[in-house]
Design a protein around this motif. Structure first.
Motif, mmCIF file in Angstrom:
data_model
loop_
_atom_site.group_PDB
_atom_site.id
_atom_site.type_symbol
_atom_site.label_atom_id
_atom_site.label_comp_id
_atom_site.label_asym_id
_atom_site.label_seq_id
_atom_site.Cartn_x
_atom_site.Cartn_y
_atom_site.Cartn_z
ATOM 1 N N ALA A 20 30.969 69.467 26.714
ATOM 2 C CA ALA A 20 32.265 68.798 26.820
ATOM 3 C C ALA A 20 32.242 67.439 26.131
ATOM 4 O O ALA A 20 33.186 67.077 25.415
ATOM 5 C CB ALA A 20 32.656 68.642 28.288
ATOM 6 N N VAL A 21 31.189 66.669 26.344
ATOM 7 C CA VAL A 21 31.064 65.354 25.707
ATOM 8 C C VAL A 21 31.068 65.504 24.193
ATOM 9 O O VAL A 21 31.822 64.830 23.474
ATOM 10 C CB VAL A 21 29.781 64.623 26.168
ATOM 11 C CG1 VAL A 21 29.556 63.359 25.333
ATOM 12 C CG2 VAL A 21 29.862 64.276 27.648
ATOM 13 N N ALA A 24 34.531 66.610 22.826
ATOM 14 C CA ALA A 24 35.521 65.527 22.843
ATOM 15 C C ALA A 24 35.280 64.556 21.694
ATOM 16 O O ALA A 24 36.223 64.107 21.031
ATOM 17 C CB ALA A 24 35.477 64.795 24.182
ATOM 18 N N LEU A 27 36.320 66.159 18.401
ATOM 19 C CA LEU A 27 37.776 66.240 18.272
ATOM 20 C C LEU A 27 38.423 64.864 18.147
ATOM 21 O O LEU A 27 39.600 64.759 17.765
ATOM 22 C CB LEU A 27 38.370 66.959 19.490
ATOM 23 C CG LEU A 27 38.095 68.460 19.621
ATOM 24 C CD1 LEU A 27 38.565 68.958 20.978
ATOM 25 C CD2 LEU A 27 38.787 69.227 18.499
ATOM 26 N N ARG A 29 39.058 63.071 20.763
ATOM 27 C CA ARG A 29 39.931 63.012 21.934
ATOM 28 C C ARG A 29 39.231 62.296 23.082
ATOM 29 O O ARG A 29 38.007 62.363 23.215
ATOM 30 C CB ARG A 29 40.288 64.428 22.406
ATOM 31 C CG ARG A 29 41.084 65.255 21.409
ATOM 32 C CD ARG A 29 42.540 64.900 21.471
ATOM 33 N NE ARG A 29 43.365 65.814 20.682
ATOM 34 C CZ ARG A 29 44.676 65.677 20.564
ATOM 35 N NH1 ARG A 29 45.294 64.680 21.186
ATOM 36 N NH2 ARG A 29 45.370 66.524 19.822
ATOM 37 N N PRO A 30 40.004 61.632 23.958
ATOM 38 C CA PRO A 30 39.392 61.098 25.180
ATOM 39 C C PRO A 30 38.849 62.242 26.030
ATOM 40 O O PRO A 30 39.454 63.322 26.091
ATOM 41 C CB PRO A 30 40.561 60.404 25.892
ATOM 42 C CG PRO A 30 41.569 60.135 24.826
ATOM 43 C CD PRO A 30 41.436 61.280 23.854
ATOM 44 N N LEU A 31 37.712 62.026 26.664
ATOM 45 C CA LEU A 31 37.163 63.008 27.591
ATOM 46 C C LEU A 31 37.606 62.625 28.997
ATOM 47 O O LEU A 31 37.248 61.552 29.489
ATOM 48 C CB LEU A 31 35.634 63.031 27.515
ATOM 49 C CG LEU A 31 34.927 63.904 28.559
ATOM 50 C CD1 LEU A 31 35.300 65.378 28.387
ATOM 51 C CD2 LEU A 31 33.409 63.731 28.484
ATOM 52 N N ILE A 157 35.917 57.743 27.484
ATOM 53 C CA ILE A 157 35.643 58.572 28.662
ATOM 54 C C ILE A 157 36.499 58.056 29.809
ATOM 55 O O ILE A 157 36.453 56.874 30.152
ATOM 56 C CB ILE A 157 34.149 58.541 29.036
ATOM 57 C CG1 ILE A 157 33.318 59.151 27.898
ATOM 58 C CG2 ILE A 157 33.905 59.300 30.342
ATOM 59 C CD1 ILE A 157 31.827 59.123 28.131
ATOM 60 N N ARG A 173 46.525 65.297 25.604
ATOM 61 C CA ARG A 173 45.805 64.491 24.619
ATOM 62 C C ARG A 173 44.326 64.318 24.954
ATOM 63 O O ARG A 173 43.608 63.606 24.249
ATOM 64 C CB ARG A 173 46.478 63.127 24.493
ATOM 65 C CG ARG A 173 47.821 63.180 23.777
ATOM 66 C CD ARG A 173 48.594 61.882 23.965
ATOM 67 N NE ARG A 173 49.733 61.778 23.057
ATOM 68 C CZ ARG A 173 50.921 62.333 23.283
ATOM 69 N NH1 ARG A 173 51.105 63.064 24.370
ATOM 70 N NH2 ARG A 173 51.909 62.177 22.414
ATOM 71 N N CYS A 174 43.881 64.929 26.042
ATOM 72 C CA CYS A 174 42.495 64.777 26.483
ATOM 73 C C CYS A 174 41.728 66.090 26.387
ATOM 74 O O CYS A 174 42.316 67.173 26.407
ATOM 75 C CB CYS A 174 42.446 64.293 27.950
ATOM 76 S SG CYS A 174 43.165 62.661 28.232
ATOM 77 N N PHE A 175 40.411 65.966 26.303
ATOM 78 C CA PHE A 175 39.534 67.117 26.506
ATOM 79 C C PHE A 175 39.070 67.008 27.951
ATOM 80 O O PHE A 175 38.554 65.972 28.371
ATOM 81 C CB PHE A 175 38.343 67.072 25.550
ATOM 82 C CG PHE A 175 37.538 68.344 25.553
ATOM 83 C CD1 PHE A 175 37.799 69.349 24.641
ATOM 84 C CD2 PHE A 175 36.518 68.546 26.486
ATOM 85 C CE1 PHE A 175 37.065 70.539 24.649
ATOM 86 C CE2 PHE A 175 35.788 69.725 26.504
ATOM 87 C CZ PHE A 175 36.065 70.730 25.577
ATOM 88 N N HIS A 177 37.080 68.021 31.575
ATOM 89 C CA HIS A 177 35.904 68.647 32.175
ATOM 90 C C HIS A 177 35.837 68.288 33.653
ATOM 91 O O HIS A 177 36.016 67.128 34.029
ATOM 92 C CB HIS A 177 34.613 68.197 31.499
ATOM 93 C CG HIS A 177 33.392 68.900 32.038
ATOM 94 N ND1 HIS A 177 33.087 70.204 31.699
ATOM 95 C CD2 HIS A 177 32.440 68.500 32.919
ATOM 96 C CE1 HIS A 177 31.990 70.574 32.338
ATOM 97 N NE2 HIS A 177 31.581 69.562 33.083
#
Length: 281
Positions: A20-21, A24, A27, A29-31, A157, A173-175, A177
């Motif tokens: 996941a880290v 993100a 991409l 994108r914010p995690l 994050i 807008r986020c990834f 987890h």
């Protein structure tokens, strides 16, 4: 630069969390990391920064925090006071602009990790107010007319304890987890990392009892990873052996239970269970 985050010397990273880290970051994108308190969400950002050799900027959100504070704050009161006193600095409005955490992250000389911690503590509009800034990596300073753009896109994050639902527009807008609570094997690996000299017999006895407590029906607040580490630290300080961990027959409470149970309802629950068990004999 290829970014790869994995288990560090001080942090056990499950494979899905490392994925996941890295996803993100790839991409841009914010995690968004969710999970019950004590599962290492905040520590994750610190470990990502250490692993990737980046500086960490921490923004700890409170119930009174406004999104604007993350960009900058304009001290109009100080400027008015200086104007009344005839201070020369009053003619430059930039003297009264205080950069926020996003400003600092955007203008850092090298790529940084930006932690926005416990975003769900703030007002429901807080995430929406940061949509454009996190998406475009820039914002406008109206008092000076300048635009602050990210020199290097920070690794963002964001943590949440799920205290309130976050807006759909923000979530898009986020990834995302969700950090699941570790399995017994995973928790044992975490404990060994913190207490490398711990005897396996004590570890096994302690974790068996910990999971029995954690899975007790009706428990209001389940003990977390940080609490089991505190408990084991106390067990080692008291030099207790596995046989010393036997629960109090009268109350059904574990040794040094104050490290695990954090409210009177849960203490009373175990006392009630012990009372019912005695009646059934």
């Amino acid at each position: 630069m290829t970014v790869k985050f994995a288990t560090t010397a001080g942090y056990v990273v499950p494979e899905d969390l490392a994925l996941a880290v890295n996803a993100a970051v790839a991409l841009g994108r914010p995690l968004l990391v969710k999970g019950e308190p004590g599962t290492g969400k905040t520590e994750l950002a610190r470990q990502v920064a250490a692993s990737l050799d980046m500086d960490l900027i921490e923004w700890h959100v409170k119930s009174t925090t406004k999104a604007q504070q993350g960009l900058y704050e304009y001290d109009a009161v100080a400027r008015l006071r200086d104007g009344q006193l005839g201070e020369a600095r009053v003619h430059d409005v930039a003297n009264y602009i205080k950069p926020g955490k996003l400003w600092t992250a955007f203008t850092a000389p090298a790529r940084v990790v930006l932690l926005i911690d416990e975003i769900d503590k703030a007002d429901i509009e807080f995430p929406n107010d940061l949509l454009q800034e996190l998406d475009r990596m820039e914002f406008h300073v109206y008092e000076t007319g300048q635009t602050i753009r990210a020199t290097h896109r920070p690794v963002v994050i964001i943590t949440s304890n799920n205290e309130k639902e976050l807006p759909d527009a923000f979530l898009r807008r986020c990834f995302f987890h969700f950090i699941r609570f570790p399995s017994p094997e995973g928790l044992a690996a975490i404990v060994r990392l913190h207490f490398p000299g711990l005897k396996e017999s004590l570890l096994a006895a302690a974790l068996t009892q910990f999971f029995e407590i954690r899975e007790a029906p009706g428990l209001k607040k389940k003990p977390s990873t940080s609490e089991v580490l505190d408990w084991l630290k106390l067990l080692l300080a008291e030099d207790l052996a596995p046989e010393d961990l036997k629960r109090d027959a009268r109350t059904n409470l574990p040794k040094l239970y104050g490290a695990l149970l954090k409210n009177e309802q849960d203490v009373q629950l175990f006392e009630k269970l012990a009372f019912m068990a005695r009646r059934e004999r």
